[in-house]
Design a protein around this motif. Structure first.
Motif, PDB file in Angstrom:
ATOM      1  N   GLN A 171       0.852  -1.093  -0.019  1.00  0.00           N
ATOM      2  CA  GLN A 171      -0.059   0.055   0.073  1.00  0.00           C
ATOM      3  C   GLN A 171       0.970   1.341   0.058  1.00  0.00           C
ATOM      4  OE1 GLN A 171      -2.199  -0.511   3.433  1.00  0.00           O
ATOM      5  NE2 GLN A 171      -3.888  -1.709   2.497  1.00  0.00           N
ATOM      6  N   SER A 172       0.212   2.275  -0.432  1.00  0.00           N
ATOM      7  CA  SER A 172       1.135   3.463  -0.557  1.00  0.00           C
ATOM      8  C   SER A 172       1.241   4.074   0.873  1.00  0.00           C
ATOM      9  CB  SER A 172       0.270   4.791  -1.263  1.00  0.00           C
ATOM     10  OG  SER A 172      -0.646   5.069  -0.909  1.00  0.00           O
ATOM     11  N   ALA A 173       1.950   5.032   1.109  1.00  0.00           N
ATOM     12  CA  ALA A 173       2.234   5.616   2.504  1.00  0.00           C
ATOM     13  C   ALA A 173       0.791   6.435   2.868  1.00  0.00           C
ATOM     14  CB  ALA A 173       3.263   6.536   2.473  1.00  0.00           C
ATOM     15  N   ALA A 174       0.341   7.025   1.997  1.00  0.00           N
ATOM     16  CA  ALA A 174      -1.138   7.577   2.394  1.00  0.00           C
ATOM     17  C   ALA A 174      -2.084   6.571   2.835  1.00  0.00           C
ATOM     18  CB  ALA A 174      -1.655   8.531   1.308  1.00  0.00           C
ATOM     19  N   GLU A 175      -2.076   5.367   2.486  1.00  0.00           N
ATOM     20  CA  GLU A 175      -3.254   4.312   2.867  1.00  0.00           C
ATOM     21  C   GLU A 175      -2.636   3.875   4.108  1.00  0.00           C
ATOM     22  OE1 GLU A 175      -3.317   1.971  -0.662  1.00  0.00           O
ATOM     23  OE2 GLU A 175      -4.667   3.266  -1.760  1.00  0.00           O
ATOM     24  N   GLU A 176      -1.671   3.783   4.499  1.00  0.00           N
ATOM     25  CA  GLU A 176      -0.890   3.210   5.713  1.00  0.00           C
ATOM     26  C   GLU A 176      -1.472   4.048   6.989  1.00  0.00           C
ATOM     27  OE1 GLU A 176       3.180   2.065   5.289  1.00  0.00           O
ATOM     28  OE2 GLU A 176       2.363   0.667   3.489  1.00  0.00           O
ATOM     29  N   ARG A 177      -1.445   5.373   6.810  1.00  0.00           N
ATOM     30  CA  ARG A 177      -1.637   6.163   7.813  1.00  0.00           C
ATOM     31  C   ARG A 177      -3.112   6.113   8.224  1.00  0.00           C
ATOM     32  NH1 ARG A 177      -0.400  11.848   5.946  1.00  0.00           N
ATOM     33  NH2 ARG A 177      -0.441  11.077   3.914  1.00  0.00           N
ATOM     34  N   PRO A 178      -3.157   6.206   9.453  1.00  0.00           N
ATOM     35  CA  PRO A 178      -4.587   6.213   9.743  1.00  0.00           C
ATOM     36  C   PRO A 178      -5.256   7.463   9.634  1.00  0.00           C
ATOM     37  CG  PRO A 178      -3.359   6.440  11.743  1.00  0.00           C
ATOM     38  CD  PRO A 178      -2.161   6.009  10.705  1.00  0.00           C
ATOM     39  N   ARG A 179      -6.608   7.702   9.328  1.00  0.00           N
ATOM     40  CA  ARG A 179      -7.365   8.792   9.026  1.00  0.00           C
ATOM     41  C   ARG A 179      -7.518   9.574   9.909  1.00  0.00           C
ATOM     42  NH1 ARG A 179     -11.627   8.329   4.457  1.00  0.00           N
ATOM     43  NH2 ARG A 179     -10.144   9.632   3.131  1.00  0.00           N
ATOM     44  N   ARG A 180      -7.491  10.920  10.021  1.00  0.00           N
ATOM     45  CA  ARG A 180      -7.563  11.613  11.086  1.00  0.00           C
ATOM     46  C   ARG A 180      -9.135  12.000  11.268  1.00  0.00           C
ATOM     47  NH1 ARG A 180      -3.708  17.021  10.769  1.00  0.00           N
ATOM     48  NH2 ARG A 180      -5.420  17.725  12.083  1.00  0.00           N
ATOM     49  N   ASP A 207      -9.578  15.738  15.632  1.00  0.00           N
ATOM     50  CA  ASP A 207      -8.271  15.728  15.646  1.00  0.00           C
ATOM     51  C   ASP A 207      -7.744  17.053  14.934  1.00  0.00           C
ATOM     52  OD1 ASP A 207      -8.155  13.386  17.001  1.00  0.00           O
ATOM     53  OD2 ASP A 207      -7.396  12.315  15.280  1.00  0.00           O
TER      54      ASP A 207
END
Length: 75
Positions: free
Chosen positions: A6-15, A19
């Motif tokens: 997965q790309s880095a954006a998809e690995e990060r949890p969504r805010r 928040d």
């Protein structure tokens, strides 16, 4: 076969919305809109009014290009 990474954006949890830092208060936004409208109206009046603009406008009835001494207006 391996699963594509997965790309880095998809690995990060969504805010979530909780928040986010707080935005500008409503009175600041309204003040900015009012100041912007006043500036636009002033610009429109200056551009569309035409006429004789500039410091010579305040010299009175003297001929254009003449210099009036500071005390001469009171004599």
């Amino acid at each position: 076969m391996k699963k594509p990474s997965q790309s880095a954006a998809e690995e990060r949890p969504r805010r979530s919305f909780d928040d986010r830092p707080p935005g500008a208060p409503m009175w600041v936004k309204a003040g900015a809109v009012v100041v912007g409208v006043v500036l636009l109206v002033a610009l429109a009046v200056a551009l569309l009014s035409g006429g004789d603009h500039g410091p010579g406008r305040h010299l009175g009835e003297s001929a254009p290009g003449t210099v009036v001494a500071a005390g001469a207006a009171w004599m």
